[in-house]
Design a protein around this motif. Structure first.
Motif, PDB file in Angstrom:
ATOM      1  N   TYR A   1      37.894   6.418  47.961  1.00 43.40           N
ATOM      2  CA  TYR A   1      36.490   6.252  47.521  1.00 43.40           C
ATOM      3  C   TYR A   1      36.374   6.253  46.046  1.00 43.40           C
ATOM      4  O   TYR A   1      36.422   7.335  45.485  1.00 43.40           O
TER       5      TYR A   1
ATOM      6  N   TYR B   1      22.044   6.651  46.991  1.00 46.20           N
ATOM      7  CA  TYR B   1      23.228   5.924  47.571  1.00 46.20           C
ATOM      8  C   TYR B   1      22.840   4.248  47.721  1.00 46.20           C
ATOM      9  O   TYR B   1      23.633   3.612  47.722  1.00 46.20           O
TER      10      TYR B   1
ATOM     11  N   TRP C   1      29.715  -0.002  48.076  1.00 46.45           N
ATOM     12  CA  TRP C   1      30.118   0.391  49.568  1.00 46.45           C
ATOM     13  C   TRP C   1      30.317  -0.885  50.193  1.00 46.45           C
ATOM     14  O   TRP C   1      31.219  -1.003  51.123  1.00 46.45           O
TER      15      TRP C   1
END
Length: 436
Positions: free
Chosen positions: A236, A254, A261
């Motif tokens: 990540y 997020y 992502w």
């Protein structure tokens, strides 16, 4: 003062050599057995006055063959020598082999000048067959090693192309450089070699200790490759998992990183497909092409054409596409760092892979303590002061080693005969069963 040359060695009708019995017996197990006082001719005073000094005459009575790889020598009273009539066939080099070995007893350098490395390997093996027959491999092994290394990159290219043959040669002459180089290529290219029937037979012909060592290093290489694959699939980059220091992290934090992502998801999609299609550690090249591609980063993989395929399934604005592609480039750089840190693309062999590239991994580190002959060596406790080995002791040590190698060769030959006879008996039993 010149010593009398009291031995005549006859290899062919036009190849007759005069040597010293003490030199031949000191360097060869076979000559030590043949050149005894009981086998020597007793020269009369008349013969001595006529200048005759030869007390032993040895002739080559059989050329090297499958049954007698080193040929056969025997004592003779008088002989004109074998007449080598090639009749248009490829000329035999047996005279050159014997001459090189016999001259090496007098510290003459052995030269192997063939330009084709396949011929170099072939001729060296034939010369070693004769050396094993004479019982003098420990004496000439180092000179052969030096002669081979002088070929430089030509030799290293040949080792990369046929590591099994060279690893056998490295074992016979106890060459650390050749054995290590061949082991690196054998392990790196192991997946491909196992699928080749001819190579599989050659691999089975290696001593069990070498096969076990190869498996050990190969399993280590596979473990290293899979560890890298786990790192790549679970990485990540940046602060993706912790976009804020305030816990618990709210979903809007997020949401701000959604394109990062998505870029990571695209990479994992691509990488997961490669692993499923066995382009990683299970591939013929051990994952060399895949890891090399990831190690290049940039546009080496997942270029515009691939990204557009993702965009057709997840369409977005042009600005968002550009931002996502920039994030993907950053992720690629991160994955490149993992590949570099793993050291899986480091070159540990002597071959110049930039000029003579290979399509397998060459990162195997071969430990000297794993060399079969090093394991068998008796530990020596050196002393700074005190008595050192003398010349006669060194000679005796070399002769004992040559005798041991000779006995091992005979044992291997007897085992091969026994195994062949056993296979024939098994075949007969199978035929009887099929008849029933």
């Amino acid at each position: 003062m010149n010593q009398p040359e009291d031995v005549e060695v006859i290899i062919a009708h036009d190849r007759r050599y005069k040597f010293h019995a003490s030199v031949l017996a000191r360097n060869s197990v076979l000559f030590a057995e043949m050149l005894t006082e009981a086998n020597a001719a007793q020269l009369s005073n008349k013969a001595k006055q006529a200048g005759i000094k030869t007390r032993w005459m040895i002739e080559l009575v059989a050329l090297p063959s499958a049954e007698e790889p080193g040929g056969r020598l025997k004592r003779a009273l008088s002989y004109a020598g074998v007449v080598l009539n090639e009749n248009g066939r490829a000329p035999t080099h047996v005279c050159e082999y014997y001459e090189s070995i016999l001259y090496a007893f007098y510290n003459t350098e052995i030269t192997i000048d063939d330009e084709d490395m396949r011929d170099v390997l072939y001729n060296t093996e034939k010369m070693l067959n004769i050396a094993e027959y004479l019982g003098c491999v420990p004496l000439i092994a180092k000179t052969i090693d030096v002669a081979l290394v002088k070929h430089g990159q030509l030799m290293f290219q040949s080792i990369a192309a046929q590591p099994v043959g060279w690893i056998k040669l490295g074992l016979r002459i106890k060459s650390e450089l050749i054995f290590k180089e061949a082991m690196i290529h054998l392990v790196g290219n192991y997946n491909r070699l196992k699928k080749n029937p001819e190579s599989t037979v050659a691999l089975r012909g290696l001593p069990s200790a070498v096969r076990n060592l190869t498996n050990h290093y190969h399993q280590g290489l596979v473990k290293k490759a899979r560890h890298l694959e786990v790192q790549l699939i679970t990485a990540y980059p940046g602060h993706m998992m912790m976009p804020s220091d305030d816990l618990p992290i709210k979903r809007e934090h997020y949401a701000k990183e959604i394109l990062v992502w998505m870029a990571l998801s695209f990479f994992r999609h691509w990488f997961g497909q490669k692993i499923i299609y066995e382009k990683g550690s299970n591939c013929d090249d051990g994952g060399f092409e895949l890891y090399t591609t990831i190690g290049r980063a940039g546009e080496a993989y997942m270029d515009k054409s691939i990204i557009n395929q993702f965009h057709t399934k997840a369409p977005m604005t042009k600005k968002a596409m550009n931002v996502l592609e920039n994030h993907l480039l950053e992720i690629k750089e991160c994955m490149k760092g993992h590949v570099e840190k793993s050291g899986i693309l480091k070159n540990k062999c002597q071959l110049d892979v930039h000029r003579h590239g290979v399509e397998w991994l060459t990162c195997v580190e071969v430990d000297r303590n794993d060399f079969p002959w090093v394991r068998d060596e008796e530990p020596t406790t050196g002393q700074k002061r005190g008595r050192r080995k003398g010349g006669n002791e060194i000679v005796q040590m070399n002769l004992r080693e040559a005798q041991r190698m000779r006995e091992e060769q005979l044992q291997r030959k007897e085992y091969e005969i026994f195994r062949t006879e056993g296979d024939e008996e098994d075949d007969g039993d199978e035929d009887e069963d099929e008849g029933l």
